[in-house]
Design an enzyme around this catalytic site. Structure first.
Site, PDB file in Angstrom:
ATOM      1  N   MET A   1      -8.487   7.870  10.431  1.00 21.95           N
ATOM      2  CA  MET A   1      -9.097   8.478   9.233  1.00 21.95           C
ATOM      3  C   MET A   1     -10.107   9.562   9.620  1.00 21.95           C
ATOM      4  SD  MET A   1      -9.763   4.888   7.245  1.00 21.95           S
ATOM      5  CE  MET A   1     -10.117   3.962   8.732  1.00 21.95           C
TER       6      MET A   1
ATOM      7  N   ASP B   1       0.816  -1.213   0.000  1.00 20.68           N
ATOM      8  CA  ASP B   1       0.000   0.000   0.000  1.00 20.68           C
ATOM      9  C   ASP B   1       0.843   1.254   0.000  1.00 20.68           C
ATOM     10  OD1 ASP B   1      -2.315  -1.439   0.403  1.00 20.68           O
ATOM     11  OD2 ASP B   1      -2.224  -1.237   2.575  1.00 20.68           O
TER      12      ASP B   1
ATOM     13  N   LYS C   1      -3.960   3.327  -2.534  1.00 18.79           N
ATOM     14  CA  LYS C   1      -4.787   3.579  -1.362  1.00 18.79           C
ATOM     15  C   LYS C   1      -4.365   4.809  -0.597  1.00 18.79           C
ATOM     16  CE  LYS C   1      -7.316  -0.408   0.121  1.00 18.79           C
ATOM     17  NZ  LYS C   1      -7.560  -1.313   1.226  1.00 18.79           N
TER      18      LYS C   1
END
Ligand code: SAH
Length: 512
Positions: free
Chosen positions: A173, A36, A58
């Site tokens: 996030m 990633d 990502k």
């Protein structure tokens, strides 16, 4: 065809040293590496050169591959019989969709293993001096995603419930929605005075930490000091940060150092800089490789019994000379009778790695001093010097009249790198590089000549150049570079000390 398998490996939050031992050993065996955005290049480099590397992206908003495409890649590569390593940021089972990937493998009948990692919600926060629990402040912790809009019914986090939770709340996030999250928490009863910490790229060289309160972050007028990838910690534990913030107190925290020497020489030096908080960028101005024509080297190795002294003026000289001995099917017994001289600590260290002790090392690490010292020992003796294809000839010049014979042999080649990578040039243009190391005259000259013609030389004014010796500083001045520090001892260790002492001085000035 034998069936392959997939190992989901947690890479840790950023600092490549935070991968587990098993994670690393699996990575070193990868045939296919699927990784990633949030994974360190240093870890990616650990996979064998022959491994197929598949970047699946990502970063927020730039999904290189959809989750179903990623799943497909894992299945296809494993079905083709490969040993597939799926390297994921942090821990694969914490907000990383690792569970979904493993389920797909299960459904497809593909064997899989999981190697846990240090999740950012613990590891990245620890680098920011933020413990998730603390006897005084919090006896429980919750990890929650801030990805969803709190106002939507399908929001996966129960913010009204969390408003009543007394433990630490760690939001992944969550920075882009933090304002609304804070409003909802306050609305449902959480004290507006609750402290909030925000950590951007925790445990990465450029980590950023900011401490605030729920009241402040709930105010839409207040611009947040961090951007993704970042974590938010909400809770009383944040109070301990002022004492526990060890990272920002490191002497080189926040400093970016550009290393200009050949990459093969930098590994331990990079580690030392990083452990002291620096971000290290590699831009080798010179590359080293085996001698183009080893005939001369091979013949001197076959005649080692004719020499009394073997002199090394660089760690590379040691490495290439000794590796050639092995390549020729011989071993270190060919050196049994020979006395060894080394120019300085790095060269001595390189000998040590092969179990060899240097018999002679000057106290000042320069050719002149080595020549002076050797002169006392080599009268009437035969001296072999293993060196690069280019370099100073002072040793040979000074010893020729004294020794019976002095033979110089090219153990390896120095070649100029052609150009800086575009991202290094960008950073030089943007002025986001603090230090550039100059570890030889050739490197100082090469650094300047590698800049493209349209490069505005004023951009270098803010850079602090660190020189390894007076000779290097003089060469740097000739090409218009004025070093701000010069090593007292001509070794990387000396250079490192000079940089650290400059920064410590700077820091103490800043706090006066
Ligand atoms: N599996 C990962 C999390 C993936 S979700 C883990 O266990 O850590 C990605 C989110 O993790 C980012 O948006 C950010 O909120 C957080 N994150 C990951 N690495 C981080 C870091 N070094 N510093 C701060 N936040 C990080």
């Amino acid at each position: 065809m034998s069936q392959g398998m997939v190992v989901l490996v947690g890479a840790g939050p950023g600092d490549p040293g935070l991968i587990t031992r098993r994670g690393e050993s699996i990575l070193r065996r990868a045939e296919v590496l699927v990784y990633d955005h949030l994974v360190s290049h240093e870890l990616i480099r650990l996979a064998p050169a022959s491994a197929k590397r598949i970047y699946v992206g990502k970063s927020r908003g730039h999904h290189e591959m959809s989750q179903s495409q990623i799943n497909q890649v894992l299945c296809d590569e494993a079905k083709a019989g490969h040993f597939v390593v799926r390297l994921k940021g942090g821990d694969p089972f914490v907000f990383g969709r690792g569970a979904e990937e493993a389920e797909v493998l299960f459904e497809a009948g593909i064997p899989f293993r999981i190697v846990p990692g240090v999740t950012a919600g613990i590891g990245a926060l620890a680098y920011a001096g933020l413990p998730v629990t603390h006897r005084e402040y919090a006896s429980s912790v919750t990890f929650v995603t801030g990805h969803d809009d709190p106002d939507l019914p399908q929001c996966r986090a129960d913010w009204p419930l969390l408003a009543k939770f007394h433990g630490t709340i760690v939001v992944y996030m969550g920075v882009t929605r933090l304002c609304r999250i804070a409003q909802v928490l306050i609305q449902h009863g959480k004290s507006p005075d609750t402290p909030v910490a925000m950590v951007e790229r925790g445990s990465w060289p450029g980590q950023k930490v900011a401490v605030s309160s729920l009241r402040e972050v709930a105010d839409p007028q207040v611009a947040l000091p961090v951007k993704p990838p970042a974590l938010v910690m909400i809770g009383e534990v944040v109070h301990s940060q002022s004492k526990l913030d060890w990272w920002s107190r490191l002497p080189l925290a926040g400093q970016t150092v550009l290393m200009t020497r050949p990459e093969s020489e930098t590994h331990e030096d990079v580690e030392q800089l990083e452990e002291n908080g620096a971000e290290v960028l590699l831009a080798p101005t010179i590359t080293v490789r085996p001698a183009d024509d080893p005939t001369e080297l091979d013949s001197s190795i076959s005649k080692l019994n004719e020499f009394d002294w073997l002199v090394f003026t660089s760690a590379n000289g040691v490495r290439f000379f000794i590796e050639r001995i092995f390549q020729l099917g011989k071993d270190l017994r060919v050196l049994g009778h020979i006395r060894l001289a080394a120019i300085g600590p790095a060269t001595t260290q390189a000998l040590k790695k092969f179990g060899l002790n240097a018999d002679l090392v000057p106290t000042k690490y320069q050719s002149e001093d080595l020549a002076r010292l050797l002169a006392e020992h080599v009268q009437g003796k035969s001296v072999l010097m293993a060196r690069a294809n280019r370099g100073r000839t002072i040793l040979k010049d000074q010893l020729s009249g004294i020794a019976r014979q002095v033979v110089q042999v090219t153990a390896y080649n120095n070649a100029d790198s052609l150009a800086f990578d575009e991202d290094i040039l960008d950073r030089l243009r943007l002025g986001t590089i603090d230090w550039v190391t100059l570890t030889s005259s050739a490197i100082a000259r090469r650094f300047i000549s590698m800049l493209p013609d349209d490069f505005q030389i004023e951009k270098l004014q803010k850079i602090k150049f660190a020189s390894i010796s007076a000779i290097t500083s003089a060469s740097a001045r000739e090409v218009g570079i004025e070093p701000v520090v010069e090593a007292q001892e001509g070794s990387f260790e000396g250079l490192f000390k000079a940089i650290v002492s400059y920064q410590m001085n700077d820091k103490s000035k800043a706090t006066v």
